[in-house]
Every structure is written in structure tokens, then in C-alpha cells.
Design an enzyme around this catalytic site. Structure first.
Site, PDB file in Angstrom:
ATOM      1  N   GLY A 246       7.225   9.453   3.565  1.00 54.10           N
ATOM      2  CA  GLY A 246       5.817   9.365   3.233  1.00 54.10           C
ATOM      3  C   GLY A 246       5.052   8.630   4.325  1.00 54.10           C
ATOM      4  N   SER A 247       4.069   7.861   3.901  1.00 57.59           N
ATOM      5  CA  SER A 247       3.130   7.282   4.863  1.00 57.59           C
ATOM      6  C   SER A 247       3.701   6.169   5.727  1.00 57.59           C
ATOM      7  CB  SER A 247       1.891   6.780   4.130  1.00 57.59           C
ATOM      8  OG  SER A 247       1.135   7.864   3.629  1.00 57.59           O
TER       9      SER A 247
END
Length: 513
Positions: A246-247
């Protein structure tokens, strides 16, 4: 794949004169020894000594043949080396009055299970250090060759060597408590050395259930663990089914942009409400569905601060997959590491189309990581861009706890320049001060961090991530936290609301608050 990395180098302890002890080559392996432990070996008549040495080696080889019941029973007659944290045993052996003359004990139970592993008469040395350093703990490792000869000559009962670990018990306890009953993992590192300060994986298990001499009970316990859909025997921190980052992967993308020298933290990127994936009609939204800036534009620094999806997806396409892949490898992706347990390499996918490249810019599609790798990324930024090889064993000690060898920190690579590392640090500080990671803040201590909410499956389910380090201006600890299945939809919890508070507790323990 890059060239496999050798284990962290181990340096024999020097004598009082600062000299390394002599070495003997046997079967192309090197051994170190302390001459004082050999006592009066040089006084033994040459022929007899030669004969007994050959006999010792032959018997030693015979006993090490797989499947030899005598080997199993013999291993239980010896005092297996302890595993120590801050001088306290988290694994040791005690005498019994049954055929298996010693039993392996794990005083802290489940708290260190993925670090220790287990030692079982039925299933052998499994997982953790019990498996990866089995021969050292058993006293049969080639590096202990001279110690075994000394024991034979002096009539001392053979014993295994002890392992003193790098784990900080306060940080480990904080990580264990922070995860609670949730699935996931926590890894904490000393950024300047690579020493592992904490490593927790949930679900966990009690290794005492597998070391018992009640073999029926052991078999039942093992089968229950093996059949458990939560896979408690898997160390999620370094292995198993790897996670989408993810981020938190936006740190790697930002690093690639800054290292290209075509971008600065102030470079302006497009950050609209949605981004159309190239070659498709699919719209990629931002996490909360809004724009990343008041005019649909956002700086690179603010893209990290607010964790903007649209700007980072477009940036990934501008950079291209080769630049991102090369940057990921500099941080440790695709490398075979040993801590000494084998670490599953993290991966950046190959043969991508433009839409897939865009998704990798936000740590999705087929980017896969271990929590250890995520912690290594933050640790490298904290360490002026230098990636240190992670390691778990601080020293090997004899039965008298004298140090036989010590681990020497080893630099794996330089991921980014010190200038880029400082720019990334400033971005990560803004994440915690006024961005998506405020729940990781510590009073009076500057914290650098990055949140992540990594979607998986087809229903919007997501894992919660946080990675960072503290103090930001004098890093002592870097951490990665993942909480699995934090939400079953994008409307649920996130890295900022679930993983960041857990990371805060670990960082707090690491800086001594």
C-alpha cells in the site's frame, strides 16, 4: 534477482594482545578456538592424540547421520545452549528423570515463539533459531570443533553454545502488547547497525506444547497448529504469504523521483480527485475520495504528507518501472537475506503495462513485501540512506557464557544519497506532525513516519500499515507495523487509525519514554 547476500559476518573475539586466535582448516570450513580451552592437549602423546582425534571425527560424523535414533537420544543427553535476551533465557534446557534426559523450556511462552522456534523429539528443531542455529545450540557446529576437542580431552560433558540476541525486551513487550489479539506483525530495528530490536508475529503459539515429553500431547498440539487457518507457525515478519505494501511503498517511489534529480520535494504534481489508469476507463480514487490540493495540484512533499494516490500513480508512470524496480532493490527488495532465519525476498513485479505501473506507485498490483523489508526502508532513510543487514544474534557464548564470537554490523547497500534521505525524513516528519500519521506522535520527540492502507482481494478489504523512526533528528529505532484485515471495506480503519497507534507504543519503548 540480485546476488544472494552472505550472512552477517561474525568476528572471532580477540585475545588480550588484540590478536585473533589461529584457525584450522578442516573440510574447507574455518574454525576458531581459544587456546586456553585446550588446556594440556599439547602434552598428550602425538600418536595417541592423532588416533583419538580421528576417532572423534568419525564418531561425530556417524552421530550426525539423519534418522539415527542414537543421535536423537544423544542430543537430549547434552545440555542444549540457551537463547538469551538481555542475559535472561527465553529458551533453555533442564534435567528430567525419563529416557529423554533433558527437556527444552520456553519461560516466556508465546512472546518469543517466532524468534526461538521449538525443539521437539517428534518434529525436531523447527522454526526460528532452534532450526537455523540448531548445530550451534546442539554443540555440533563446525565452528565449535576445537571446543568439542577440549571437552573430550578434559572429560567435560559436551554442551551447546548459547546465543545472546539483539532483542530489546521492552521494545519486544511493547510490540507484543500493541498487536494484542490481532493478526499481523511488528519489526523494530536499530537503523545504524541493523540489529533487530523486536520481532513479533500474530497469531503466535506456545513452543512448550511442542517440546513436551508427552509425545501424544505433542502430536495433538502440532496438528492443531498446522490445521489452524490463522497459520500460527508462520513468522509473518519475514515469511509466509507476503503483503501488498500500500502507501508505505510511496516512500520508494518518492526516493526514485528524488534520486533521478528531475524532482524535488517542491515539484508540483497533478493530484485530482481521480486518475484514469492508462489504457483503461478505470478511475483510481484517493483514499477519502477528495482531491489532494485546492487546485487539483500538489507538491511531492504534500503527496507523501496526505498520502495522495492520484499524484503518486501518475508519478510512477512518469518514472517508469525500471527506475522504481532499481530503487526498490537498493532498499533490499529481491535479495536473499538471513537473520539467520531465511527471509523471503520482497518483490517488485515484472512485465507491467502502464496501468499496472500506476498501481505499483501506490504499492498495489503485485508489489509484495515482508514487514522486515518495510522496516529496512525506514531504517535506511534514518541512516543517511545506508541499508544495514538485519541480524538477530549479537554473540555466541560458551557454556561459561564467555563470548566466542560477535556479529559485526554490515552495510548492504546505499539506497539513496544523504541529501535524499534528509528530504524523505522531512516529508515523513510532516506526515506525523500534520498529515495522516498524527496518531504516532510522541510528546517532546520528533517522529518520522508513513501510513498505508493496502487493499487486497476483490471486496475492498485492506491491511493497515505504519512505518517510521524516532527521534527523527537522532534515530534510535525504526519500525514497521502491519495489522491484517483491518477493515473489510474502504470505509473502515486505516494505517493512520490502527497501525500508527501501535507503532507509537513501540517507538515510545525504543526511545525510553
Amino acid at each position: 534477482m540480485s546476488t544472494p547476500q552472505t550472512p552477517t559476518q561474525v568476528t572471532p573475539r580477540r585475545n588480550a594482545h588484540g590478536q585473533q586466535p589461529p584457525r584450522l582448516r578442516r573440510r574447507r570450513n574455518e574454525y576458531t578456538y581459544s587456546p586456553s580451552r585446550l588446556g594440556g592437549l599439547h602434552d598428550v602423546h602425538g600418536v595417541a592424540a592423532h588416533y583419538h582425534l580421528i576417532q572423534f571425527i568419525q564418531v561425530d560424523d556417524l552421530r550426525n547421520q539423519p534418522g539415527n535414533r542414537r543421535t536423537l537420544l544423544d542430543s537430549y543427553s547434552r545440555d542444549r545452549g540457551a537463547i538469551l535476551v538481555d542475559g535472561t533465557a527465553i529458551a533453555d534446557s533442564s534435567e528430567t528423570d525419563d529416557e529423554l534426559r533433558r527437556i527444552r523450556n520456553y519461560p516466556s511462552g508465546a512472546q518469543y515463539s517466532h524468534i526461538t522456534g521449538y525443539y521437539s523429539f517428534i518434529y525436531g528443531a523447527g522454526g526460528g533459531l532452534e532450526s537455523s542455529r540448531d548445530s550451534v545450540l546442539a554443540g555440533t557446529d563446525d565452528s565449535l570443533f576445537y571446543s568439542r576437542i577440549a571437552d573430550m580431552v578434559t572429560g567435560t560433558p559436551p554442551t551447546g553454545a548459547a546465543l545472546e540476541l539483539t532483542i530489546d525486551p521492552d521494545v519486544q513487550a511493547a510490540a507484543e502488547s500493541a498487536l494484542g489479539d490481532r493478526r499481523g506483525a511488528v519489526v523494530a530495528l536499530d537503523p545504524s547497525t541493523g540489529a533487530i530490536l523486536a520481532m513479533v508475529s500474530h497469531p503466535t503459539y506456545d513452543p512448550n506444547a511442542l517440546s513436551s515429553h508427552n509425545l501424544t500431547s505433542v502430536e495433538e498440539s502440532y496438528n492443531a497448529l498446522a490445521d489452524d487457518e490463522g497459520q500460527p507457525l508462520t513468522n509473518r515478519a519475514i515469511a509466509g504469504d507476503l503483503y501488498p505494501p500500500g502507501s508505505v511503498f510511496k516512500l520508494v517511489v518518492a526516493a526514485a523521483a528524488l534520486e533521478s534529480e528531475e524532482y524535488t520535494p517542491d515539484s508540483i504534481l497533478d493530484g485530482p480527485q481521480t486518475y484514469t489508469l492508462p489504457g483503461t476507463t478505470t478511475e483510481l480514487p484517493n483514499f477519502e475520495g477528495g482531491t489532494c490540493g485546492p487546485t487539483d495540484q500538489v507538491s511531492l512533499a504534500d503527496s507523501i504528507r496526505v498520502s495522495c494516490n492520484t499524484s503518486m500513480a501518475a508519478l510512477a508512470n512518469d518514472l517508469g518501472p525500471t527506475a522504481i524496480d532499481e530503487q526498490a532493490q537498493k532498499f533490499g527488495f529481491e535479495q536473499d537475506l538471513s537473520i539467520p532465519m531465511a527471509v523471503t525476498p520482497s518483490v517488485y513485479p515484472n512485465e507491467l503495462n502502464d496501468a499496472q505501473v500506476a498501481l505499483t506507485g501506490i504499492g498495489q498490483y503485485d508489489v509484495r513485501v515482508t514487514p522486515l523489508q518495510v522496516a529496512m526502508t525506514s531504517a535506511a532513510i534514518a541512516n543517511d540512506g545506508k541499508v544495514m543487514q538485519p541480524y538477530l544474534v549479537e554473540s555466541v557464548r560458551g557454556s561459561d557464557l564467555d563470548v566466542m564470537s560477535e556479529t559485526r554490523p554490515n552495510q548492504l547497500s546505499s539506497a539513496v544519497s544523504d541529501t535524499t534521505a534528509q528530504e524523505l525524513t522531512d516529508m515523513m516528519v510532516s506526515v506525523v506532525d500534520e498529515g495522516s500519521g498524527t496518531a504516532a506522535a510522541l510528546p517532546g520527540v520528533s517522529v518520522a513516519g508513513k501510513t498505508g492502507t493496502a487493499e487486497f482481494g476483490s471486496n475492498g478489504a485492506a491491511h493497515a500499515w505504519f512505518t517510521g523512526f524516532a527521534p527523527a533528528d537522532d534515530p534510535q529505532i525504526a519500525v514497521a507495523v502491519i495489522i491484517e484485515s483491518a477493515t473489510d471495506s474502504w470505509a473502515g480503519g486505516s494505517g493512520g487509525t490502527l497501525a500508527a497507534p501501535a507503532a507509537q507504543a513501540v517507538l515510545q519503548a525504543g526511545v525510553g519514554q
